[in-house]
Scaffold this motif. Structure first.
Motif, short mmCIF file in Angstrom:
data_model
loop_
_atom_site.label_atom_id
_atom_site.label_comp_id
_atom_site.label_asym_id
_atom_site.label_seq_id
_atom_site.Cartn_x
_atom_site.Cartn_y
_atom_site.Cartn_z
N UNK A 54 0.81 -1.23 0.00
CA UNK A 54 0.00 0.00 0.00
C UNK A 54 0.83 1.27 0.00
N UNK A 55 2.11 1.17 0.10
CA UNK A 55 2.95 2.36 0.08
C UNK A 55 3.57 2.65 1.44
N UNK A 56 4.72 3.32 1.39
CA UNK A 56 5.47 3.61 2.61
C UNK A 56 4.70 4.55 3.54
N UNK A 57 4.05 5.54 2.95
CA UNK A 57 3.33 6.53 3.77
C UNK A 57 2.23 5.86 4.60
N UNK A 58 1.49 4.94 3.98
CA UNK A 58 0.41 4.25 4.69
C UNK A 58 0.96 3.39 5.82
N UNK A 59 2.08 2.72 5.56
CA UNK A 59 2.71 1.87 6.59
C UNK A 59 3.15 2.72 7.78
N UNK A 60 3.81 3.84 7.49
CA UNK A 60 4.27 4.74 8.57
C UNK A 60 3.09 5.27 9.36
N UNK A 61 2.00 5.62 8.66
CA UNK A 61 0.82 6.15 9.32
C UNK A 61 0.24 5.15 10.31
N UNK A 62 0.14 3.89 9.92
CA UNK A 62 -0.39 2.87 10.82
C UNK A 62 0.52 2.66 12.04
N UNK A 63 1.83 2.70 11.80
CA UNK A 63 2.76 2.54 12.93
C UNK A 63 2.65 3.71 13.91
N UNK A 64 2.44 4.91 13.39
CA UNK A 64 2.30 6.08 14.26
C UNK A 64 0.97 6.07 15.03
#
Length: 230
Positions: A54-64
């Motif tokens: 789904x993309x790096x931005x989406x992954x980072x968002x979920x982790x945050x």
């Protein structure tokens, strides 16, 4: 002059969060499961996002979202745990009133008994608010006496009264803060200041003790004759 608030360091803030965490875990059995769910669900979504590309931005968002969700759960459940621990404790209502944000003038235990029955007086935009806690029958007697005393100085200002408790016609301490915040704003800030000054003058007046005057405080017969001869 009010002292400026001291800045809390990052280490002190972490220590405070740790103390709140321990307190909440001790008094709230649902805290640990809810906190685990708040942390696991965003992380699981982040892993799924990686697998599905789904993309790096989406992954980072979920982790945050994981620590943010954890802090939200901690805030909500810690407040509930504090309310549970406060129920039935003498002075708990006064503590909540004094921590309310906004222009609230609080006089804790304006009248009280030796068995920790007390009435707190709050002045704010809704008017004058009496909050009683302790034995309901004794508290209602204190409220009645306090209403008579205040009626001489508050004029037409709205007067609200509550008895803290879990019985009929009583207000749960959990609902105290929101109940006061939802009251209509019937008076102006200037009127709040005027009421505060009147009550300050009222409480500054010395009150005669009830009951018989002790013998050592009674005037002598000679003083009484002199006063009559004047």
């Amino acid at each position: 002059m009010a002292k400026p608030q001291e800045k809390v360091s990052f280490g002190q803030r972490l220590k405070q969060i740790g103390m709140v965490f321990q307190f909440t875990a001790k008094h709230d059995k649902w805290f640990a499961p809810l906190l685990a769910a708040a942390l696991v669900v965003p992380i699981a979504l982040a892993v799924l996002a990686i697998l599905l590309g789904w993309g790096v931005f989406t992954v980072i968002l979920f982790f945050l979202l994981a620590p943010l969700a954890g802090l939200v759960v901690l805030s909500i459940r810690s407040n509930s745990a504090m309310m549970t621990a406060a129920e039935g404790q003498p002075g708990a209502a006064a503590s909540i009133l004094e921590q309310m944000r906004g222009d609230w003038r609080v006089r804790p235990a304006a009248s009280s008994t030796t068995s920790f029955d007390m009435v707190h007086i709050v002045i704010g935009r809704p008017g004058v608010i009496l909050v009683g806690e302790g034995d309901p029958s004794k508290v209602r007697h204190l409220l009645s006496s306090e209403k008579k005393r205040l009626s001489k100085v508050i004029g037409n200002a709205p007067l609200h009264d509550y008895v803290i408790g879990t019985g009929e016609n009583e207000l749960s301490i959990r609902k105290l803060r929101m109940t006061l915040l939802r009251l209509p704003r019937d008076i102006s800030g200037a009127e709040v200041n005027a009421l505060d000054k009147r009550l300050a003058a009222l409480f500054a007046r010395p009150q005669m003790p009830k009951g018989a005057i002790p013998k050592n405080m009674r005037p002598s017969k000679g003083q009484f004759r002199q006063s009559r001869g004047r």
